[in-house]
Design a protein around this motif. Sequence first.
Motif, mmCIF file in Angstrom:
data_model
loop_
_atom_site.group_PDB
_atom_site.id
_atom_site.type_symbol
_atom_site.label_atom_id
_atom_site.label_comp_id
_atom_site.label_asym_id
_atom_site.label_seq_id
_atom_site.Cartn_x
_atom_site.Cartn_y
_atom_site.Cartn_z
ATOM 1 N N ASP A 268 -5.055 2.305 5.464
ATOM 2 C CA ASP A 268 -3.928 1.398 5.240
ATOM 3 C C ASP A 268 -2.594 2.082 5.529
ATOM 4 O O ASP A 268 -1.685 1.479 6.110
ATOM 5 N N HIS B 226 -7.516 3.743 1.703
ATOM 6 C CA HIS B 226 -6.067 3.844 1.538
ATOM 7 C C HIS B 226 -5.466 4.663 2.676
ATOM 8 O O HIS B 226 -4.361 4.366 3.150
ATOM 9 N N GLN C 187 0.816 -1.216 0.000
ATOM 10 C CA GLN C 187 0.000 0.000 0.000
ATOM 11 C C GLN C 187 0.846 1.262 0.000
ATOM 12 O O GLN C 187 0.448 2.275 -0.588
#
Length: 294
Positions: A240, A237, A175
Amino acid sequence: MTTIGFVGLGVMGRPMAEHLAAAGHDVAGFSRGDASRSAARNAGLRVTDSVAEAVSGSELVITMLPDSPDVESVALGADGILAHLADGADYIDMSTIRPETARDVAAACIEGGHGALDAPVSGGEAGAREGTLSVMVGGESSTLERWRSVLQAVGASVVHVGPSGSGQVVKAANQLVVALHLQALAEAVVFLEAQGVDVGTALSVIRKGLGGSTVLERKTDSVLADDFRAGFRSELHAKDLAIVEAASRTAGVGLPATGLVAQLVRSVVARGQGGSDHSALVQLARSMNGGAHA
Protein backbone atom coordinates in the motif's frame (compact mmCIF):
# COMPACT_ATOMS: atom_id res chain seq x y z
CA MET A 1 -32.39 -9.15 -1.66
CA THR A 2 -29.58 -8.80 -4.18
CA THR A 3 -27.84 -11.65 -5.98
CA ILE A 4 -24.14 -11.01 -5.35
CA GLY A 5 -21.04 -12.70 -6.73
CA PHE A 6 -18.18 -12.23 -4.28
CA VAL A 7 -14.64 -13.01 -5.46
CA GLY A 8 -11.89 -13.14 -2.83
CA LEU A 9 -12.78 -14.97 0.37
CA GLY A 10 -9.63 -14.36 2.38
CA VAL A 11 -9.10 -12.79 5.80
CA MET A 12 -11.12 -9.72 4.84
CA GLY A 13 -13.40 -11.05 2.12
CA ARG A 14 -14.89 -14.01 3.95
CA PRO A 15 -16.36 -12.08 6.90
CA MET A 16 -17.59 -9.41 4.50
CA ALA A 17 -19.39 -12.04 2.42
CA GLU A 18 -20.81 -13.51 5.63
CA HIS A 19 -22.28 -10.12 6.60
CA LEU A 20 -23.86 -9.79 3.17
CA ALA A 21 -25.43 -13.22 3.45
CA ALA A 22 -26.63 -12.47 6.98
CA ALA A 23 -28.28 -9.29 5.64
CA GLY A 24 -30.43 -11.46 3.38
CA HIS A 25 -28.53 -11.25 0.11
CA ASP A 26 -27.96 -14.29 -2.10
CA VAL A 27 -24.17 -14.57 -2.11
CA ALA A 28 -22.17 -16.86 -4.39
CA GLY A 29 -18.51 -16.76 -3.44
CA PHE A 30 -15.29 -17.78 -5.13
CA SER A 31 -11.67 -17.71 -4.05
CA ARG A 32 -8.60 -18.93 -5.89
CA GLY A 33 -7.12 -20.69 -2.86
CA ASP A 34 -8.34 -24.13 -1.77
CA ALA A 35 -7.95 -23.26 1.92
CA SER A 36 -10.01 -20.07 1.66
CA ARG A 37 -12.76 -21.85 -0.28
CA SER A 38 -12.86 -24.57 2.36
CA ALA A 39 -12.98 -22.03 5.20
CA ALA A 40 -15.82 -20.18 3.46
CA ARG A 41 -17.82 -23.39 3.06
CA ASN A 42 -17.26 -24.20 6.72
CA ALA A 43 -18.61 -20.73 7.56
CA GLY A 44 -21.82 -21.58 5.71
CA LEU A 45 -21.23 -19.60 2.52
CA ARG A 46 -22.24 -20.91 -0.89
CA VAL A 47 -18.95 -21.35 -2.74
CA THR A 48 -18.62 -21.84 -6.49
CA ASP A 49 -15.85 -23.49 -8.48
CA SER A 50 -14.97 -20.54 -10.74
CA VAL A 51 -15.19 -16.80 -11.23
CA ALA A 52 -17.61 -17.40 -14.10
CA GLU A 53 -19.97 -19.40 -11.90
CA ALA A 54 -19.93 -16.75 -9.16
CA VAL A 55 -20.56 -13.93 -11.64
CA SER A 56 -23.18 -15.51 -13.91
CA GLY A 57 -26.65 -14.35 -12.96
CA SER A 58 -25.40 -11.89 -10.32
CA GLU A 59 -26.85 -8.40 -10.16
CA LEU A 60 -23.70 -7.17 -8.44
CA VAL A 61 -20.15 -8.52 -8.31
CA ILE A 62 -17.73 -7.56 -5.53
CA THR A 63 -14.02 -8.31 -5.39
CA MET A 64 -11.66 -8.25 -2.41
CA LEU A 65 -8.24 -9.16 -3.77
CA PRO A 66 -4.60 -8.59 -2.72
CA ASP A 67 -3.17 -6.28 -5.40
CA SER A 68 -3.59 -4.48 -8.71
CA PRO A 69 -2.53 -7.37 -11.00
CA ASP A 70 -5.04 -9.65 -9.26
CA VAL A 71 -7.88 -7.21 -9.92
CA GLU A 72 -6.82 -6.68 -13.53
CA SER A 73 -6.69 -10.44 -14.14
CA VAL A 74 -9.90 -11.33 -12.35
CA ALA A 75 -11.91 -8.37 -13.65
CA LEU A 76 -10.62 -8.05 -17.21
CA GLY A 77 -9.14 -11.48 -18.02
CA ALA A 78 -10.43 -13.64 -20.86
CA ASP A 79 -12.59 -15.69 -18.46
CA GLY A 80 -12.97 -12.93 -15.89
CA ILE A 81 -15.76 -10.88 -14.42
CA LEU A 82 -16.41 -8.55 -17.34
CA ALA A 83 -16.63 -11.52 -19.71
CA HIS A 84 -19.51 -12.99 -17.69
CA LEU A 85 -21.21 -9.96 -16.14
CA ALA A 86 -24.92 -9.95 -16.97
CA ASP A 87 -26.55 -7.05 -18.77
CA GLY A 88 -27.40 -4.34 -16.25
CA ALA A 89 -25.18 -5.81 -13.53
CA ASP A 90 -22.59 -3.67 -11.73
CA TYR A 91 -19.11 -4.21 -10.31
CA ILE A 92 -17.57 -2.98 -7.04
CA ASP A 93 -13.90 -3.56 -6.28
CA MET A 94 -13.15 -3.29 -2.55
CA SER A 95 -9.46 -4.20 -2.84
CA THR A 96 -6.65 -1.72 -2.23
CA ILE A 97 -4.98 -1.12 -5.60
CA ARG A 98 -3.35 1.60 -7.70
CA PRO A 99 -5.71 4.49 -8.55
CA GLU A 100 -4.84 4.21 -12.24
CA THR A 101 -5.79 0.52 -12.22
CA ALA A 102 -9.12 1.38 -10.61
CA ARG A 103 -9.76 3.98 -13.32
CA ASP A 104 -8.86 1.54 -16.11
CA VAL A 105 -11.10 -1.21 -14.73
CA ALA A 106 -13.99 1.23 -14.23
CA ALA A 107 -13.61 2.56 -17.78
CA ALA A 108 -13.74 -0.98 -19.21
CA CYS A 109 -16.85 -1.78 -17.18
CA ILE A 110 -18.61 1.45 -18.13
CA GLU A 111 -17.77 0.87 -21.80
CA GLY A 112 -19.45 -2.51 -21.42
CA GLY A 113 -22.59 -0.92 -20.02
CA HIS A 114 -21.97 -1.63 -16.34
CA GLY A 115 -21.73 0.63 -13.31
CA ALA A 116 -18.39 0.43 -11.51
CA LEU A 117 -17.12 1.63 -8.15
CA ASP A 118 -13.76 1.47 -6.40
CA ALA A 119 -14.61 1.08 -2.71
CA PRO A 120 -11.55 0.19 -0.62
CA VAL A 121 -11.99 -0.20 3.10
CA SER A 122 -10.23 0.62 6.34
CA GLY A 123 -10.64 -1.17 9.64
CA GLY A 124 -8.66 -4.35 9.15
CA GLU A 125 -9.70 -7.88 10.00
CA ALA A 126 -11.47 -6.73 13.18
CA GLY A 127 -13.55 -4.24 11.22
CA ALA A 128 -14.42 -6.88 8.64
CA ARG A 129 -15.53 -9.32 11.35
CA GLU A 130 -17.56 -6.65 13.15
CA GLY A 131 -19.07 -5.16 9.99
CA THR A 132 -17.74 -1.73 10.99
CA LEU A 133 -15.41 -0.98 8.09
CA SER A 134 -14.94 2.52 6.73
CA VAL A 135 -15.72 2.42 2.99
CA MET A 136 -14.35 5.17 0.73
CA VAL A 137 -16.08 5.12 -2.64
CA GLY A 138 -14.98 6.41 -6.04
CA GLY A 139 -17.26 6.44 -9.09
CA GLU A 140 -20.66 7.72 -10.08
CA SER A 141 -22.79 8.78 -7.12
CA SER A 142 -25.88 7.23 -8.76
CA THR A 143 -24.15 3.84 -8.82
CA LEU A 144 -23.24 4.21 -5.16
CA GLU A 145 -26.82 5.06 -4.19
CA ARG A 146 -28.03 1.95 -6.03
CA TRP A 147 -25.80 -0.21 -3.83
CA ARG A 148 -25.39 1.85 -0.66
CA SER A 149 -27.50 -0.54 1.42
CA VAL A 150 -25.29 -3.45 0.31
CA LEU A 151 -22.14 -1.62 1.35
CA GLN A 152 -23.73 -0.68 4.67
CA ALA A 153 -23.96 -4.38 5.47
CA VAL A 154 -20.16 -4.42 5.77
CA GLY A 155 -19.34 -0.83 6.68
CA ALA A 156 -20.32 1.57 9.43
CA SER A 157 -19.25 4.47 7.23
CA VAL A 158 -19.85 4.62 3.46
CA VAL A 159 -18.67 7.89 1.92
CA HIS A 160 -18.55 9.02 -1.71
CA VAL A 161 -15.18 10.73 -2.21
CA GLY A 162 -15.15 11.52 -5.93
CA PRO A 163 -14.92 10.01 -9.44
CA SER A 164 -13.39 6.66 -10.34
CA GLY A 165 -10.03 6.11 -8.64
CA SER A 166 -10.77 8.57 -5.83
CA GLY A 167 -11.56 5.80 -3.38
CA GLN A 168 -8.09 4.38 -3.95
CA VAL A 169 -6.46 7.81 -3.53
CA VAL A 170 -8.21 8.29 -0.18
CA LYS A 171 -7.30 4.75 0.89
CA ALA A 172 -3.66 5.45 0.04
CA ALA A 173 -3.78 8.56 2.22
CA ASN A 174 -5.36 6.48 4.99
CA GLN A 175 -2.56 3.94 4.78
CA LEU A 176 0.17 6.54 5.09
CA VAL A 177 -1.56 7.98 8.18
CA VAL A 178 -1.90 4.52 9.74
CA ALA A 179 1.76 3.71 9.05
CA LEU A 180 2.94 6.95 10.62
CA HIS A 181 0.76 6.34 13.69
CA LEU A 182 2.16 2.82 14.01
CA GLN A 183 5.72 4.11 13.81
CA ALA A 184 4.89 6.75 16.42
CA LEU A 185 3.54 3.98 18.66
CA ALA A 186 6.69 1.92 18.08
CA GLU A 187 8.99 4.79 18.99
CA ALA A 188 6.89 5.70 22.03
CA VAL A 189 7.14 2.12 23.30
CA VAL A 190 10.92 2.06 22.87
CA PHE A 191 11.28 5.47 24.52
CA LEU A 192 9.11 4.48 27.50
CA GLU A 193 10.95 1.19 27.96
CA ALA A 194 14.31 3.00 27.90
CA GLN A 195 13.08 5.37 30.60
CA GLY A 196 11.83 2.57 32.85
CA VAL A 197 8.23 3.82 32.79
CA ASP A 198 5.37 1.31 32.81
CA VAL A 199 4.40 1.18 29.16
CA GLY A 200 0.82 0.05 29.69
CA THR A 201 0.05 2.86 32.11
CA ALA A 202 1.72 5.44 29.90
CA LEU A 203 -0.14 4.38 26.77
CA SER A 204 -3.45 4.35 28.64
CA VAL A 205 -2.87 8.04 29.39
CA ILE A 206 -1.73 8.87 25.86
CA ARG A 207 -4.76 7.13 24.36
CA LYS A 208 -7.06 9.52 26.22
CA GLY A 209 -5.25 12.69 25.16
CA LEU A 210 -4.45 14.46 21.92
CA GLY A 211 -1.97 11.69 21.09
CA GLY A 212 -4.76 9.12 21.05
CA SER A 213 -5.89 7.50 17.80
CA THR A 214 -7.76 4.50 16.44
CA VAL A 215 -4.35 2.91 15.87
CA LEU A 216 -3.58 3.14 19.59
CA GLU A 217 -7.05 1.87 20.50
CA ARG A 218 -6.75 -1.13 18.18
CA LYS A 219 -3.09 -2.03 18.62
CA THR A 220 -1.97 -1.15 22.15
CA ASP A 221 -3.24 -4.29 23.89
CA SER A 222 -1.69 -6.68 21.37
CA VAL A 223 1.61 -4.77 21.40
CA LEU A 224 1.72 -4.92 25.22
CA ALA A 225 1.13 -8.68 24.96
CA ASP A 226 3.89 -9.03 22.33
CA ASP A 227 1.20 -10.48 20.05
CA PHE A 228 2.01 -9.68 16.45
CA ARG A 229 -0.30 -12.14 14.75
CA ALA A 230 -1.63 -10.51 11.62
CA GLY A 231 -4.72 -8.39 11.70
CA PHE A 232 -3.25 -6.65 8.68
CA ARG A 233 -0.08 -8.14 7.23
CA SER A 234 3.07 -6.03 7.04
CA GLU A 235 3.67 -7.18 3.45
CA LEU A 236 0.29 -5.76 2.42
CA HIS A 237 1.00 -2.46 4.15
CA ALA A 238 4.33 -2.31 2.33
CA LYS A 239 2.42 -2.79 -0.93
CA ASP A 240 0.00 0.00 0.00
CA LEU A 241 2.81 2.41 0.82
CA ALA A 242 4.44 1.62 -2.51
CA ILE A 243 1.16 2.76 -4.11
CA VAL A 244 1.40 6.03 -2.16
CA GLU A 245 5.01 6.55 -3.23
CA ALA A 246 4.26 5.89 -6.91
CA ALA A 247 1.21 8.16 -6.91
CA SER A 248 3.09 10.94 -5.13
CA ARG A 249 5.90 10.77 -7.70
CA THR A 250 3.35 11.02 -10.50
CA ALA A 251 1.75 14.04 -8.80
CA GLY A 252 5.16 15.62 -8.18
CA VAL A 253 4.73 15.98 -4.41
CA GLY A 254 7.26 15.20 -1.70
CA LEU A 255 6.19 13.06 1.26
CA PRO A 256 9.40 12.64 3.30
CA ALA A 257 7.89 11.07 6.42
CA THR A 258 5.91 8.64 4.28
CA GLY A 259 9.07 7.68 2.41
CA LEU A 260 10.84 6.92 5.68
CA VAL A 261 8.06 4.83 7.17
CA ALA A 262 7.67 2.96 3.86
CA GLN A 263 11.34 1.95 4.15
CA LEU A 264 10.77 0.84 7.74
CA VAL A 265 7.76 -1.30 6.82
CA ARG A 266 9.81 -2.86 4.01
CA SER A 267 12.51 -3.58 6.60
CA VAL A 268 9.94 -5.46 8.68
CA VAL A 269 9.18 -7.58 5.61
CA ALA A 270 12.91 -8.07 4.90
CA ARG A 271 13.32 -9.38 8.47
CA GLY A 272 10.99 -12.24 7.52
CA GLN A 273 7.95 -10.69 9.21
CA GLY A 274 5.88 -9.95 6.14
CA GLY A 275 3.13 -12.18 7.51
CA SER A 276 3.15 -10.46 10.90
CA ASP A 277 0.85 -7.62 11.87
CA HIS A 278 1.98 -4.18 10.74
CA SER A 279 2.41 -3.29 14.42
CA ALA A 280 5.60 -5.38 14.15
CA LEU A 281 7.20 -1.98 13.57
CA VAL A 282 7.53 -2.10 17.38
CA GLN A 283 9.81 -5.12 17.11
CA LEU A 284 11.90 -3.40 14.45
CA ALA A 285 12.26 -0.29 16.65
CA ARG A 286 13.35 -2.46 19.57
CA SER A 287 15.87 -4.28 17.37
CA MET A 288 17.33 -1.01 16.13
CA ASN A 289 17.85 -0.02 19.77
CA GLY A 290 19.15 -3.36 21.04
CA GLY A 291 15.89 -4.22 22.79
CA ALA A 292 15.48 -7.55 24.54
CA HIS A 293 12.07 -8.22 22.93
CA ALA A 294 13.18 -7.61 19.34
